[in-house]
Design a protein around this motif. Structure first.
Motif, PDB file in Angstrom:
ATOM      1  N   ASP A   1      -1.378 -20.273  12.824  1.00 38.59           N
ATOM      2  CA  ASP A   1      -1.787 -21.616  13.197  1.00 38.59           C
ATOM      3  C   ASP A   1      -1.451 -22.535  12.022  1.00 38.59           C
ATOM      4  OD1 ASP A   1      -2.910 -23.655  14.652  1.00 38.59           O
ATOM      5  OD2 ASP A   1      -4.932 -23.271  13.931  1.00 38.59           O
ATOM      6  N   PHE A   2      -0.736 -23.601  12.259  1.00 42.22           N
ATOM      7  CA  PHE A   2      -0.350 -24.500  11.174  1.00 42.22           C
ATOM      8  C   PHE A   2      -0.426 -25.933  11.647  1.00 42.22           C
ATOM      9  CE2 PHE A   2       3.478 -23.570  13.504  1.00 42.22           C
ATOM     10  CZ  PHE A   2       4.163 -24.754  13.542  1.00 42.22           C
ATOM     11  N   LYS A   3      -0.363 -26.848  10.696  1.00 43.27           N
ATOM     12  CA  LYS A   3      -0.427 -28.274  10.999  1.00 43.27           C
ATOM     13  C   LYS A   3       0.977 -28.859  11.051  1.00 43.27           C
ATOM     14  CE  LYS A   3      -4.878 -29.084   9.129  1.00 43.27           C
ATOM     15  NZ  LYS A   3      -5.952 -28.902   8.834  1.00 43.27           N
ATOM     16  N   MET A   4       1.083 -30.019  11.711  1.00 36.64           N
ATOM     17  CA  MET A   4       2.350 -30.722  11.780  1.00 36.64           C
ATOM     18  C   MET A   4       2.820 -31.036  10.362  1.00 36.64           C
ATOM     19  SD  MET A   4       3.159 -34.036  14.147  1.00 36.64           S
ATOM     20  CE  MET A   4       2.322 -33.255  15.505  1.00 36.64           C
ATOM     21  N   MET A   5       4.128 -30.918  10.148  1.00 34.84           N
ATOM     22  CA  MET A   5       4.710 -31.169   8.829  1.00 34.84           C
ATOM     23  C   MET A   5       6.132 -31.647   9.008  1.00 34.84           C
ATOM     24  SD  MET A   5       5.422 -27.218   7.554  1.00 34.84           S
ATOM     25  CE  MET A   5       3.834 -26.603   8.064  1.00 34.84           C
TER      26      MET A   5
ATOM     27  N   PRO B   1       3.508 -28.247  15.882  1.00 34.21           N
ATOM     28  CA  PRO B   1       2.800 -26.979  16.051  1.00 34.21           C
ATOM     29  C   PRO B   1       2.357 -26.790  17.509  1.00 34.21           C
ATOM     30  CG  PRO B   1       1.308 -28.590  15.118  1.00 34.21           C
ATOM     31  CD  PRO B   1       2.646 -29.263  15.298  1.00 34.21           C
TER      32      PRO B   1
ATOM     33  N   ASN C   1       1.511 -24.485  19.222  1.00 34.16           N
ATOM     34  CA  ASN C   1       1.079 -23.090  19.093  1.00 34.16           C
ATOM     35  C   ASN C   1       1.110 -22.372  20.427  1.00 34.16           C
ATOM     36  OD1 ASN C   1       0.568 -23.228  16.299  1.00 34.16           O
ATOM     37  ND2 ASN C   1      -1.336 -24.293  16.706  1.00 34.16           N
TER      38      ASN C   1
END
Length: 152
Positions: free
Chosen positions: A138-142, A106, A108
């Motif tokens: 906005d997101f988290k690592m995946m 992410p 961003n």
């Protein structure tokens, strides 16, 4: 003015081992001397210099001893199998082991897919591709697998 990255350099301890490793990745040897080799990343556009040096003993940090090769989106999905077929182990990165890579970073407001491994001297090598640019969420690592399910 600036059009891209022309060259990057890494320290190595044994030039012939490193030459074999980077040839195995599909890079073309452009030039070699006793303690130096250059590989084309993109012929006549960008290259990687490998230097026999005691600097190879410096501990890894993202600001040194790291290079990221851009790949196509379609290739990042195949990257784990491609590396495994070449006998190259995938390194745990950001808490994601080899079974959970490629992963989505992410950065961003951008999303990138990446997978990490080491060369014979422990230099950090990354295969990376932009997945979405100017992504407002906005997101988290995946994992890439989680990302693809989310995109369905």
């Amino acid at each position: 003015m600036i059009k891209g990255l022309y060259e990057a350099h890494l320290p190595v301890s044994h030039l012939e081992n490193s030459i074999s490793f980077y040839r195995n990745l599909g890079l073309e040897l452009a030039y070699q001397q006793d303690k130096l080799a250059f590989f084309w990343i993109v012929k006549e556009e960008s290259w990687l210099g490998l230097w026999v040096s005691d600097k190879v003993e410096l501990p890894y940090h993202p600001s040194i001893r790291h290079i990221a090769f851009r790949v196509e989106k379609e290739d990042i999905i195949l990257a784990k199998n491609w590396l495994n077929e070449k006998g190259i182990g995938i390194r745990t990165s950001f808490g994601f082991d080899e079974y959970h890579q490629p992963l989505i970073l992410p950065n961003n407001p951008h999303a990138h897919a990446a997978i990490y491994f080491d060369d014979p001297d422990g230099n950090s090598i990354e295969l990376i591709t932009p997945i979405r640019l100017d992504f407002p969420e906005d997101f988290k690592m995946m994992t890439l697998e989680e990302w693809l399910k989310r995109e369905e």
